[in-house]
Scaffold this active site. Sequence first.
Site, PDB file in Angstrom:
ATOM      1  N   HIS A 126       0.744  -1.191   0.044  1.00  0.00           N
ATOM      2  CA  HIS A 126       0.178  -0.055  -0.012  1.00  0.00           C
ATOM      3  C   HIS A 126       0.925   0.999   0.058  1.00  0.00           C
ATOM      4  O   HIS A 126       1.809   1.179   0.741  1.00  0.00           O
ATOM      5  CB  HIS A 126      -0.946   0.089   0.984  1.00  0.00           C
ATOM      6  CG  HIS A 126      -2.129  -0.889   1.113  1.00  0.00           C
ATOM      7  ND1 HIS A 126      -2.621  -1.803   2.054  1.00  0.00           N
ATOM      8  CD2 HIS A 126      -2.691  -1.414  -0.016  1.00  0.00           C
ATOM      9  CE1 HIS A 126      -3.542  -2.630   1.687  1.00  0.00           C
ATOM     10  NE2 HIS A 126      -3.411  -2.375   0.567  1.00  0.00           N
ATOM     11  N   ALA A 127       0.689   2.228  -1.181  1.00  0.00           N
ATOM     12  CA  ALA A 127       1.395   3.294  -1.182  1.00  0.00           C
ATOM     13  C   ALA A 127       1.846   4.303  -0.168  1.00  0.00           C
ATOM     14  O   ALA A 127       2.971   4.428   0.108  1.00  0.00           O
ATOM     15  CB  ALA A 127       1.172   4.039  -2.481  1.00  0.00           C
ATOM     16  N   ARG A 128       0.655   4.573   0.539  1.00  0.00           N
ATOM     17  CA  ARG A 128       0.946   5.555   1.542  1.00  0.00           C
ATOM     18  C   ARG A 128       1.456   5.220   2.856  1.00  0.00           C
ATOM     19  O   ARG A 128       1.763   5.927   3.841  1.00  0.00           O
ATOM     20  CB  ARG A 128      -0.479   6.329   1.806  1.00  0.00           C
ATOM     21  CG  ARG A 128      -1.395   4.983   2.501  1.00  0.00           C
ATOM     22  CD  ARG A 128      -2.928   5.780   2.385  1.00  0.00           C
ATOM     23  NE  ARG A 128      -3.897   4.630   3.010  1.00  0.00           N
ATOM     24  CZ  ARG A 128      -5.146   4.790   2.781  1.00  0.00           C
ATOM     25  NH1 ARG A 128      -5.851   6.039   2.167  1.00  0.00           N
ATOM     26  NH2 ARG A 128      -6.170   3.971   3.154  1.00  0.00           N
ATOM     27  N   GLU A 129       1.487   3.657   3.273  1.00  0.00           N
ATOM     28  CA  GLU A 129       2.194   3.139   4.305  1.00  0.00           C
ATOM     29  C   GLU A 129       3.851   3.277   4.254  1.00  0.00           C
ATOM     30  O   GLU A 129       4.348   2.057   4.467  1.00  0.00           O
ATOM     31  CB  GLU A 129       1.626   1.814   4.566  1.00  0.00           C
ATOM     32  CG  GLU A 129       0.087   1.916   4.688  1.00  0.00           C
ATOM     33  CD  GLU A 129      -0.495   0.408   4.198  1.00  0.00           C
ATOM     34  OE1 GLU A 129      -0.015  -0.402   4.327  1.00  0.00           O
ATOM     35  OE2 GLU A 129      -1.942   0.502   4.073  1.00  0.00           O
ATOM     36  N   ARG A 158      -3.205   4.658  -2.037  1.00  0.00           N
ATOM     37  CA  ARG A 158      -3.213   3.444  -1.574  1.00  0.00           C
ATOM     38  C   ARG A 158      -3.007   2.360  -2.610  1.00  0.00           C
ATOM     39  O   ARG A 158      -2.104   1.447  -2.287  1.00  0.00           O
ATOM     40  CB  ARG A 158      -4.279   3.154  -0.596  1.00  0.00           C
ATOM     41  CG  ARG A 158      -4.424   1.576  -0.104  1.00  0.00           C
ATOM     42  CD  ARG A 158      -5.920   1.442   0.343  1.00  0.00           C
ATOM     43  NE  ARG A 158      -6.555   0.042   0.413  1.00  0.00           N
ATOM     44  CZ  ARG A 158      -6.207  -0.974   1.656  1.00  0.00           C
ATOM     45  NH1 ARG A 158      -5.656  -0.323   2.863  1.00  0.00           N
ATOM     46  NH2 ARG A 158      -6.777  -1.907   1.663  1.00  0.00           N
ATOM     47  N   ASN A 208      -3.858  -5.725  -2.221  1.00  0.00           N
ATOM     48  CA  ASN A 208      -4.209  -6.761  -1.181  1.00  0.00           C
ATOM     49  C   ASN A 208      -5.497  -7.037  -1.153  1.00  0.00           C
ATOM     50  O   ASN A 208      -5.972  -7.414   0.100  1.00  0.00           O
ATOM     51  CB  ASN A 208      -3.637  -5.809   0.280  1.00  0.00           C
ATOM     52  CG  ASN A 208      -3.062  -7.052   1.242  1.00  0.00           C
ATOM     53  OD1 ASN A 208      -2.725  -8.287   0.863  1.00  0.00           O
ATOM     54  ND2 ASN A 208      -3.569  -6.803   2.471  1.00  0.00           N
ATOM     55  N   HIS A 244       2.557  -3.730   6.682  1.00  0.00           N
ATOM     56  CA  HIS A 244       1.755  -2.579   6.465  1.00  0.00           C
ATOM     57  C   HIS A 244       1.757  -1.588   7.650  1.00  0.00           C
ATOM     58  O   HIS A 244       2.435  -1.831   8.473  1.00  0.00           O
ATOM     59  CB  HIS A 244       0.277  -3.069   6.248  1.00  0.00           C
ATOM     60  CG  HIS A 244      -0.073  -3.975   5.093  1.00  0.00           C
ATOM     61  ND1 HIS A 244      -0.984  -3.554   4.129  1.00  0.00           N
ATOM     62  CD2 HIS A 244       0.418  -5.176   4.626  1.00  0.00           C
ATOM     63  CE1 HIS A 244      -0.886  -4.496   3.211  1.00  0.00           C
ATOM     64  NE2 HIS A 244      -0.180  -5.515   3.468  1.00  0.00           N
ATOM     65  N   SER A 245       0.785  -0.766   7.462  1.00  0.00           N
ATOM     66  CA  SER A 245       0.757   0.216   8.633  1.00  0.00           C
ATOM     67  C   SER A 245      -0.821   0.914   8.330  1.00  0.00           C
ATOM     68  O   SER A 245      -1.387   0.801   7.254  1.00  0.00           O
ATOM     69  CB  SER A 245       1.628   1.422   8.655  1.00  0.00           C
ATOM     70  OG  SER A 245       1.453   2.299   7.940  1.00  0.00           O
ATOM     71  N   TYR A 256     -10.696  -6.857  10.456  1.00  0.00           N
ATOM     72  CA  TYR A 256     -11.882  -7.185   9.498  1.00  0.00           C
ATOM     73  C   TYR A 256     -11.806  -8.290   8.671  1.00  0.00           C
ATOM     74  O   TYR A 256     -10.652  -8.749   8.347  1.00  0.00           O
ATOM     75  CB  TYR A 256     -12.162  -5.698   8.852  1.00  0.00           C
ATOM     76  CG  TYR A 256     -11.287  -5.013   8.112  1.00  0.00           C
ATOM     77  CD1 TYR A 256     -10.262  -5.846   7.215  1.00  0.00           C
ATOM     78  CD2 TYR A 256     -10.824  -3.600   8.387  1.00  0.00           C
ATOM     79  CE1 TYR A 256      -9.364  -4.686   6.524  1.00  0.00           C
ATOM     80  CE2 TYR A 256      -9.773  -2.882   7.975  1.00  0.00           C
ATOM     81  CZ  TYR A 256      -8.999  -3.539   7.002  1.00  0.00           C
ATOM     82  OH  TYR A 256      -7.967  -2.675   6.332  1.00  0.00           O
ATOM     83  N   GLU A 274       0.903  -4.722  10.892  1.00  0.00           N
ATOM     84  CA  GLU A 274       0.567  -3.337  10.798  1.00  0.00           C
ATOM     85  C   GLU A 274       1.407  -2.667  12.031  1.00  0.00           C
ATOM     86  O   GLU A 274       1.094  -2.833  13.121  1.00  0.00           O
ATOM     87  CB  GLU A 274      -0.911  -3.284  11.305  1.00  0.00           C
ATOM     88  CG  GLU A 274      -1.833  -3.857  10.313  1.00  0.00           C
ATOM     89  CD  GLU A 274      -2.575  -2.913   9.280  1.00  0.00           C
ATOM     90  OE1 GLU A 274      -1.974  -1.902   9.095  1.00  0.00           O
ATOM     91  OE2 GLU A 274      -3.646  -3.394   8.979  1.00  0.00           O
TER      92      GLU A 274
HETATM   93  C1  9B3 Z   1      -6.077  -7.288   4.772  1.00  0.00           C
HETATM   94  C2  9B3 Z   1      -6.121  -8.385   4.275  1.00  0.00           C
HETATM   95 CL1  9B3 Z   1      -7.323  -8.781   3.283  1.00  0.00          CL
HETATM   96  C3  9B3 Z   1      -5.166  -9.394   4.785  1.00  0.00           C
HETATM   97  N1  9B3 Z   1      -5.407 -10.913   4.240  1.00  0.00           N
HETATM   98  N2  9B3 Z   1      -4.321  -8.978   5.724  1.00  0.00           N
HETATM   99  C4  9B3 Z   1      -4.538  -7.868   6.386  1.00  0.00           C
HETATM  100  C5  9B3 Z   1      -5.260  -7.066   5.652  1.00  0.00           C
HETATM  101  C6  9B3 Z   1      -5.232  -5.699   6.453  1.00  0.00           C
HETATM  102  C7  9B3 Z   1      -4.712  -4.486   5.482  1.00  0.00           C
HETATM  103  C8  9B3 Z   1      -5.496  -4.294   4.387  1.00  0.00           C
HETATM  104  O1  9B3 Z   1      -5.220  -4.631   3.227  1.00  0.00           O
HETATM  105  O2  9B3 Z   1      -6.595  -3.724   4.459  1.00  0.00           O
HETATM  106  C9  9B3 Z   1      -4.474  -3.294   6.334  1.00  0.00           C
HETATM  107 SE1  9B3 Z   1      -3.499  -1.728   5.505  1.00  0.00          SE
HETATM  108 ZN    ZN Z   2      -1.945  -1.973   4.203  1.00  0.00          ZN
END
Ligand code: 9B3
Ligand code: ZN
Length: 423
Positions: free
Chosen positions: A176-179, A234, A251, A304-305, A356, A378
């Site tokens: 993710h670009a902004r992280e 992102r 992702n 990630h963050s 989530y 994260e």
């Molecule tokens: C999301 C997924 Cl789909 C995964 N398998 N593991 C972690 C995440 C959280 C990150 C996301 O892509 O939303 C947080 Se930036």
């Molecule tokens: Zn991320």
Amino acid sequence: MESCVTAAGVLFTLLSTIDTVLSITPQTQEQVHVVKNVSSQFETTLWQPVSAEYIKAEADVHLFVPANSSQAVTDLLQSHAISYEYVILLDNAEELIEMQTKNDSTDPRSSQTFYERYHSLEDIYFWINRTIQDNPATVSVVLIGSSFEKRPLYALKLSMNNQPNKKAMWIDCGIHAREWISPAFCLWFVQYSLSFYKRNHDITTILDNMDVYVLPVMNPDGYHYTWTNNRMWRKNRSASSGSSCIGVDLNRNFDANWCTEGASNDPCSEIYCGAFPESEPESAAVANFLRNHRDSIQLYFSIHSYSQMLLFPFSCTMDEAQNHADLLEMAKEASQKIQRYYRNHYKYGSGSKTIYLAPGGSDDWAYNTGIKYSFTFELQDRGRYGFLLPPNYISKACNEALIAVKTIALRVIEKTHSFVGTA
Ligand code: 9B3
Ligand code: ZN
């Protein structure tokens, strides 16, 4: 009384001239509905959760509000009696962004090292080159593919010895670009490994027993875009047929319950899953590499963050992974180490239960491909600065993540009896 009014007035005037981040907590379904709509009515950016669909009652929402929308947004919240507070007074966001992009190592007042600053994509390519040149015996580069805009995807391979059947681990950063703290971690990790091999016991054991692949920037187009156009970008930068919206959430693009609940098939969404699984050159490159090396790679990390969590499969279903107990134990130990050494709290657990339900993630896909130890971290912080973590937090954020990587890698070596028996 009059001075009171004046003070409030001054405060209000001040708040409407600076960018802020609001922490909003809707309590009722009606308030949830209002908050979901705020981002479509005003020029704001949702920082947490990543997409409005995830907004639910009693959960904090972090909303970046530029100065010119400030009054309208707070008026709306107040008119629905929705509670909110200012978590960051980015006085102003521009200043923070400037702080992050100021990279002048020739500034004699700057006491920060290379690894305690954020780097442009160009700098990172330059660093990759220098790292392989300076460490020809131990570091090599693997070109695993190229991005939508045809930038190379280079992974570094750290290999301290040539044991037969040597196992390996993989770390990717910058999906993710902004992280920005994420690529900073990959650089930190490589530097630490090269400097402390034979000087720190844990990293020595790890590198004696495993090769390490590090992909510092999985989404170079997006990362470049955050340096040049939009700091909050992102996704990647690919064009979709039939829509003028740009970018796929890498992702959400892996083949793990692809594009079910928790992803979107709308190219304009921040969690757009793409046209089909691995439709993007960046995710296809990583998936191909991992598929081709699945016999040796035992351990997968994706960095990630923000929000300080150590996550493992599954995110794409509420079901537990077959080795859930092992993964939980490892994440717990890592989190406890962080708590003990750095006094910082990291939540841990399966993705779907901790953050989530979200399909198409790289960690779930890697797990299903046979890499049974698979984690998404994260990193810092928990929302004070969010994606705009100031450079002076880099060293602590990276050291925390490093101790977690080391803890888990040592456990994996132990559990899989893959010791090559160097002392
Ligand atoms: C999301 C997924 Cl789909 C995964 N398998 N593991 C972690 C995440 C959280 C990150 C996301 O892509 O939303 C947080 Se930036
Ligand atoms: Zn991320």
